[in-house]
Design a protein around this motif. Sequence first.
Motif, mmCIF file in Angstrom:
data_model
loop_
_atom_site.group_PDB
_atom_site.id
_atom_site.type_symbol
_atom_site.label_atom_id
_atom_site.label_comp_id
_atom_site.label_asym_id
_atom_site.label_seq_id
_atom_site.Cartn_x
_atom_site.Cartn_y
_atom_site.Cartn_z
ATOM 1 N N ARG A 111 44.212 51.422 32.292
ATOM 2 C CA ARG A 111 45.519 50.814 32.566
ATOM 3 C C ARG A 111 45.464 49.907 33.799
ATOM 4 O O ARG A 111 46.114 48.854 33.846
ATOM 5 C CB ARG A 111 46.574 51.904 32.720
ATOM 6 N N ALA A 112 44.685 50.328 34.814
ATOM 7 C CA ALA A 112 44.526 49.474 36.005
ATOM 8 C C ALA A 112 43.837 48.170 35.625
ATOM 9 O O ALA A 112 44.215 47.086 36.104
ATOM 10 C CB ALA A 112 43.733 50.213 37.080
ATOM 11 N N LEU A 113 42.853 48.258 34.755
ATOM 12 C CA LEU A 113 42.158 47.057 34.286
ATOM 13 C C LEU A 113 43.096 46.175 33.469
ATOM 14 O O LEU A 113 43.070 44.943 33.570
ATOM 15 C CB LEU A 113 40.944 47.484 33.452
ATOM 16 N N GLU A 114 43.958 46.804 32.704
ATOM 17 C CA GLU A 114 44.928 46.057 31.905
ATOM 18 C C GLU A 114 45.901 45.294 32.804
ATOM 19 O O GLU A 114 46.193 44.116 32.555
ATOM 20 C CB GLU A 114 45.693 47.029 30.997
ATOM 21 N N ARG A 115 46.378 45.953 33.856
ATOM 22 C CA ARG A 115 47.287 45.282 34.794
ATOM 23 C C ARG A 115 46.601 44.081 35.457
ATOM 24 O O ARG A 115 47.190 43.002 35.605
ATOM 25 C CB ARG A 115 47.773 46.266 35.859
ATOM 26 N N GLY A 116 45.339 44.268 35.843
ATOM 27 C CA GLY A 116 44.588 43.169 36.447
ATOM 28 C C GLY A 116 44.396 42.017 35.477
ATOM 29 O O GLY A 116 44.506 40.833 35.849
ATOM 30 N N ALA A 117 44.122 42.336 34.207
ATOM 31 C CA ALA A 117 43.937 41.279 33.201
ATOM 32 C C ALA A 117 45.235 40.521 32.968
ATOM 33 O O ALA A 117 45.235 39.289 32.787
ATOM 34 C CB ALA A 117 43.440 41.897 31.897
ATOM 35 N N LYS A 118 46.368 41.232 33.002
ATOM 36 C CA LYS A 118 47.665 40.564 32.820
ATOM 37 C C LYS A 118 47.962 39.644 33.997
ATOM 38 O O LYS A 118 48.510 38.548 33.822
ATOM 39 C CB LYS A 118 48.772 41.597 32.646
ATOM 40 N N ARG A 119 47.601 40.084 35.207
ATOM 41 C CA ARG A 119 47.806 39.233 36.383
ATOM 42 C C ARG A 119 46.945 37.972 36.288
ATOM 43 O O ARG A 119 47.400 36.872 36.615
ATOM 44 C CB ARG A 119 47.466 39.998 37.646
ATOM 45 N N LEU A 120 45.714 38.122 35.868
ATOM 46 C CA LEU A 120 44.833 36.952 35.695
ATOM 47 C C LEU A 120 45.387 36.015 34.632
ATOM 48 O O LEU A 120 45.353 34.792 34.783
ATOM 49 C CB LEU A 120 43.422 37.392 35.325
ATOM 50 N N ALA A 121 45.898 36.591 33.542
ATOM 51 C CA ALA A 121 46.467 35.770 32.476
ATOM 52 C C ALA A 121 47.730 35.057 32.949
ATOM 53 O O ALA A 121 48.060 33.965 32.469
ATOM 54 C CB ALA A 121 46.784 36.630 31.262
#
Length: 135
Positions: A111-121
């Motif tokens: 989930r932490a990785l998902e949040r980071g990917a959404k921020r990058l997107a």
Amino acid sequence: MRKFPAFARQELVCWGGVSRLLDAGGKVVVGDNQIGGQEIEKRAITAPDAVKGAAPIGWLGIVAPGAIQNSTDAFFLRSQFRSLLYAAVLALVLSGIGAALLARGFLVPIRALERGAKRLAGGRICLAYSAPGQG
């Protein structure tokens, strides 16, 4: 006819009449001759040096549990079944709890990785990420 050692005959007699030792032809050697319509499961007894597929030298006949009419035996089988049922339910509950804990442990970093990917997107390119537990 092959002679069976005395200890084998004594052990079969001690089993309380639920087993029989039969010769190669199916004749009862040790145990109760009166089978009386009870269902018997037969297991082949072969010589230790016999080739695969060789004819058995005898049979071990065991009375099927459903055919046991003794109340003590029935009580024992019921208690064994009940204990097995309790153990199965306990194993199921413990494995469910363990699976939930493992799933939770796996989902936290994902989930932490998902949040980071959404921020990058979303356009936030300058982002530092540290794995949980590393500060």
